[in-house]
Design a protein around this motif. Sequence first.
Motif, PDB file in Angstrom:
ATOM      1  N   SER A  24       0.836  -1.303   0.154  1.00 48.89           N
ATOM      2  CA  SER A  24      -0.148   0.185  -0.037  1.00 48.89           C
ATOM      3  C   SER A  24       0.849   1.303  -0.015  1.00 48.89           C
ATOM      4  N   LEU A  25       1.822   1.253   0.741  1.00 50.29           N
ATOM      5  CA  LEU A  25       2.844   2.215   0.997  1.00 50.29           C
ATOM      6  C   LEU A  25       3.489   2.539  -0.467  1.00 50.29           C
ATOM      7  N   THR A  26       3.755   1.463  -1.163  1.00 46.33           N
ATOM      8  CA  THR A  26       4.422   1.621  -2.399  1.00 46.33           C
ATOM      9  C   THR A  26       3.645   2.271  -3.557  1.00 46.33           C
ATOM     10  N   LEU A  27       2.324   1.638  -3.561  1.00 47.21           N
ATOM     11  CA  LEU A  27       1.273   2.060  -4.410  1.00 47.21           C
ATOM     12  C   LEU A  27       0.929   3.527  -4.009  1.00 47.21           C
ATOM     13  N   LEU A  28       0.972   3.941  -3.011  1.00 50.45           N
ATOM     14  CA  LEU A  28       0.745   5.262  -2.573  1.00 50.45           C
ATOM     15  C   LEU A  28       1.791   6.467  -3.217  1.00 50.45           C
ATOM     16  N   ARG A  29       3.041   5.814  -2.976  1.00 51.18           N
ATOM     17  CA  ARG A  29       4.129   6.317  -3.493  1.00 51.18           C
ATOM     18  C   ARG A  29       4.418   6.581  -5.000  1.00 51.18           C
ATOM     19  N   SER A  30       3.781   5.326  -5.519  1.00 56.30           N
ATOM     20  CA  SER A  30       4.157   5.530  -6.932  1.00 56.30           C
ATOM     21  C   SER A  30       2.795   6.376  -7.701  1.00 56.30           C
ATOM     22  N   LEU A  31       1.726   6.799  -7.158  1.00 51.93           N
ATOM     23  CA  LEU A  31       0.785   7.489  -7.425  1.00 51.93           C
ATOM     24  C   LEU A  31       1.259   9.009  -7.305  1.00 51.93           C
TER      25      LEU A  31
END
Length: 94
Positions: A24-31
């Motif tokens: 989730s952290l990676t997904l948010l950062r990738s956005l």
Amino acid sequence: MDQSITQPYAMGLLMVMLLAFLMSLTLLRSLMCRQSSHNLIALIFATIIVGLSYLAVTQGLPITYGIWLSILAPTIMTWYFKQDNKKWQPQVRH
């Protein structure tokens, strides 16, 4: 019949939750940082650490130490993101 939960089982449950958080952290950062290629690299490093901490518990390491070892995953991921953020920050010239 013994109905106790084993340490590897408990560690596995914790690691699934930790990996869900890290993804989730990676997904948010990738956005937020679409141009950064470091998001996937940081997630791979963190996944390796989580896997190694689970493997250590299955090999006989007490779960307490396995949990402490798994804390390295979000710590290293955060450090890696911070290093990447330095590239995106504007340089101040005096």
